[in-house]
Design an enzyme around this catalytic site. Structure first.
Site, mmCIF file in Angstrom:
data_model
loop_
_atom_site.group_PDB
_atom_site.id
_atom_site.type_symbol
_atom_site.label_atom_id
_atom_site.label_comp_id
_atom_site.label_asym_id
_atom_site.label_seq_id
_atom_site.Cartn_x
_atom_site.Cartn_y
_atom_site.Cartn_z
ATOM 1 N N HIS A 56 0.720 -1.155 0.141
ATOM 2 C CA HIS A 56 0.108 0.013 0.140
ATOM 3 C C HIS A 56 0.834 1.176 -0.047
ATOM 4 O O HIS A 56 1.885 1.381 0.802
ATOM 5 C CB HIS A 56 -0.866 -0.058 1.423
ATOM 6 C CG HIS A 56 -1.807 1.084 1.478
ATOM 7 N ND1 HIS A 56 -1.754 2.305 1.771
ATOM 8 C CD2 HIS A 56 -3.256 0.862 1.148
ATOM 9 C CE1 HIS A 56 -2.740 2.858 1.662
ATOM 10 N NE2 HIS A 56 -3.915 1.849 1.522
ATOM 11 N N ASP A 61 2.685 -4.394 7.982
ATOM 12 C CA ASP A 61 1.396 -3.587 7.906
ATOM 13 C C ASP A 61 0.408 -4.765 7.876
ATOM 14 O O ASP A 61 0.248 -5.470 6.988
ATOM 15 C CB ASP A 61 1.696 -2.969 6.539
ATOM 16 C CG ASP A 61 0.093 -2.489 5.830
ATOM 17 O OD1 ASP A 61 -0.730 -2.395 6.850
ATOM 18 O OD2 ASP A 61 0.119 -1.753 5.074
ATOM 19 N N GLN A 74 -4.800 -5.274 6.615
ATOM 20 C CA GLN A 74 -5.633 -6.252 5.957
ATOM 21 C C GLN A 74 -5.646 -7.809 6.539
ATOM 22 O O GLN A 74 -6.402 -8.448 6.309
ATOM 23 C CB GLN A 74 -5.372 -6.376 4.514
ATOM 24 C CG GLN A 74 -5.648 -5.215 3.586
ATOM 25 C CD GLN A 74 -7.097 -4.721 3.702
ATOM 26 O OE1 GLN A 74 -8.080 -5.504 3.666
ATOM 27 N NE2 GLN A 74 -7.281 -3.619 3.398
ATOM 28 N N LYS A 91 -10.676 -0.956 9.730
ATOM 29 C CA LYS A 91 -10.829 -2.000 8.934
ATOM 30 C C LYS A 91 -11.307 -3.501 9.621
ATOM 31 O O LYS A 91 -11.656 -4.406 9.178
ATOM 32 C CB LYS A 91 -9.426 -2.316 8.270
ATOM 33 C CG LYS A 91 -9.420 -1.252 7.200
ATOM 34 C CD LYS A 91 -8.389 -1.175 6.340
ATOM 35 C CE LYS A 91 -8.180 -0.227 5.335
ATOM 36 N NZ LYS A 91 -7.036 -0.144 4.666
ATOM 37 N N CYS A 132 -4.409 2.187 -3.791
ATOM 38 C CA CYS A 132 -3.212 2.966 -3.150
ATOM 39 C C CYS A 132 -2.089 1.880 -3.447
ATOM 40 O O CYS A 132 -1.171 1.590 -2.516
ATOM 41 C CB CYS A 132 -3.666 3.044 -1.579
ATOM 42 S SG CYS A 132 -4.852 4.303 -1.486
HETATM 43 C C1 LIG Z 1 -5.980 0.605 4.432
HETATM 44 C C2 LIG Z 1 -4.522 0.329 4.140
HETATM 45 C C3 LIG Z 1 -3.592 0.955 4.850
HETATM 46 C C4 LIG Z 1 -3.657 2.287 5.399
HETATM 47 O O1 LIG Z 1 -4.557 2.470 6.340
HETATM 48 P P1 LIG Z 1 -5.115 3.641 6.990
HETATM 49 O O2 LIG Z 1 -6.147 3.232 7.910
HETATM 50 O O3 LIG Z 1 -5.639 4.455 6.001
HETATM 51 O O4 LIG Z 1 -4.083 4.355 7.673
HETATM 52 C C5 LIG Z 1 -2.115 0.549 5.035
HETATM 53 N N1 LIG Z 1 -1.954 -0.727 4.363
HETATM 54 C C6 LIG Z 1 -2.979 -1.638 3.846
HETATM 55 C C7 LIG Z 1 -2.444 -2.873 3.441
HETATM 56 C C8 LIG Z 1 -4.200 -0.842 3.849
HETATM 57 O O5 LIG Z 1 -5.195 -1.786 3.450
#
Ligand SMILES: *Cc1c(COP(=O)(O)O)cnc(C)c1O
Length: 419
Positions: A135, A212, A215, A238, A377
């Site tokens: 992302h 990260d 997801q 999320k 993104c």
């Molecule tokens: C949505 C997402 C982000 C960013 O998350 P925010 O809540 O917008 O800070 C980063 N990495 C992944 C894989 C995402 O799906």
């Protein structure tokens, strides 16, 4: 949407989807005269009543600033805010509550690591490995450091399924590699990365690993100690929680050694113009200013809600939805699925020959179906696959097999209109 019991595939877990749906008021709404089918869960998930009610309760009964009040409301707000830290510690399998730092979300958590750990530990020529699946929020902070410090950002490639090439990953390491920054699950393709194996490799080569988990947190059990993650980030919105609250997990010894990244109230022990200002202990050293108190409390409620439903059951149900959707759309002429890794998370990304992704998303919205179109993104990844945009349907625990059927029929109809 009731009576789903007879529609559950054999390997789907017993789940009271109707009972779950009843807890999400937004799912009752109509869009353009059709019942809403919400398949944009990878962008943000909807929130159950328990989470929504937390805001009313907080602002009706105990709204107060935390950590510094000596009155009942402040004590109650502080206790509820700090209780979420314990909930998150358990959710991530972390050893200690002080390893949990609250941020606005994944993006801010990654930027915290870049600004604090990165600036303190990286020098010109040092290398950070990111993957092609990232992302933008796990690319751009490192590019900013590249511009400011002269570090080098190297990219782990993927194969045609969207699976990371682990041999190439190993080959990228040099004595200058200081950090690996990868997602646990790709938001664009749903690929689940072997982060535990990647962490082992990174540690053998003397590098740290930041994961990260934006997801992964909504779909699977996470155990930061089992992974041996140095840093792990996710967003509340999320995982059935509110926007504005997210988490950075960091190993205690790393957080201890890191300088603050923002200065202000809440992050100090004492401030003076004559002797050095003394910072608060972790995690408060990284939580300058008044945080998103209600949001953090509501995040705790969301994680409790997830625990009640059962994260394994959530993941298994989404896998059943993904399987059914994949089988159905695969029969559509000229439709190409991007991201065909085995054991993907509940993300279905596709393009359709002769039809613009944006047209598909706009027209299918007219039929009440919310999917996402765009680059998700993840521009470098899409560029690698020769596209600028895909349509993406992504699933959550409240979605049904019937919705997948309606979506597939709507998709066929819409494609017929634009081709
Ligand atoms: C949505 C997402 C982000 C960013 O998350 P925010 O809540 O917008 O800070 C980063 N990495 C992944 C894989 C995402 O799906």
């Amino acid at each position: 949407m009731n009576n789903l019991a007879d529609k559950q595939p054999l390997d789907a877990p017993a789940l009271d989807v109707a009972g779950i749906r009843a807890q999400f008021p937004i799912l009752e709404r109509q869009v353009h005269g059709h019942p809403l089918i919400y398949f944009d869960n990878a962008a943000t998930s909807q929130t159950p009543l328990a989470v929504i009610d937390t805001f009313r309760d907080y602002y009706s009964r105990y709204n107060a600033n935390i950590h510094r009040g000596l009155h009942t409301l402040a004590d109650e707000a502080t206790a509820a805010y700090e209780a979420t830290r314990d909930t998150v510690r358990a959710f991530l399998g972390a050893a200690e509550r002080r390893e949990i730092v609250f941020t606005r979300g994944t993006t801010e958590a990654i930027n915290l690591v870049a600004h604090s750990w990165g600036r303190a530990n990286l020098k010109e020529g040092d290398e950070v490995l990111v993957s092609l699946l990232e992302h933008h929020s796990n690319i751009v902070p490192w590019q900013l450091l590249a511009g400011q410090l002269g570090i080098v950002v190297k990219v782990i490639p993927v194969d045609e399924r969207g699976v990371l090439d682990l041999d190439a990953y190993r080959a990228l390491f040099t004595e200058r590699t200081k950090l690996v920054a990868v997602n646990h699950v790709s938001n664009a393709f749903g690929t689940v990365n072997p982060v535990r194996e990647m962490a082992t490799v990174a540690h053998e080569r003397g590098a740290l690993i930041l994961i990260d988990g934006a997801q992964a947190a909504p779909h699977q059990k996470i155990d930061v100690r089992e992974i041996d993650a140095d840093f792990y980030a996710f967003s509340g919105h999320k995982v059935y929680g509110p926007t504005g609250a997210g988490v950075l997990y960091g190993k205690a010894e790393l957080l201890e050694a890191m300088p603050p990244w923002q200065g202000g109230g809440e992050m100090i022990k004492s401030v003076s113009f004559d002797v050095p200002t003394i910072f608060a202990d972790v995690p408060h050293k990284f939580e300058a200013g008044t945080p998103a108190i209600a949001e953090v409390i509501a995040l705790g409620v969301a994680l409790d809600w997830v625990a009640d439903v059962g994260i394994e059951r959530i993941g298994a149900w989404e896998a059943a939805l993904l399987q059914q959707a994949t089988d159905a759309v695969s029969r559509i002429d000229g439709l190409r699925i991007l991201g065909t890794a085995p054991d993907k998370a509940g993300v279905l990304s596709f393009v359709v020959e002769g039809a613009h992704s944006q047209d598909i998303a706009l027209l299918i919205d007219q039929l009440g179906v919310a999917i996402r179109t765009g680059n998700h993104c993840a521009q470098p990844l899409l560029a690698h696959f020769g596209v600028t945009a895909t349509c993406r349907a992504s699933f959550a625990v409240y979605n049904t097999l019937e919705e997948v059927e309606i979506f597939t029929a709507a998709l066929e109809r819409v494609i017929g209109m634009v081709r």
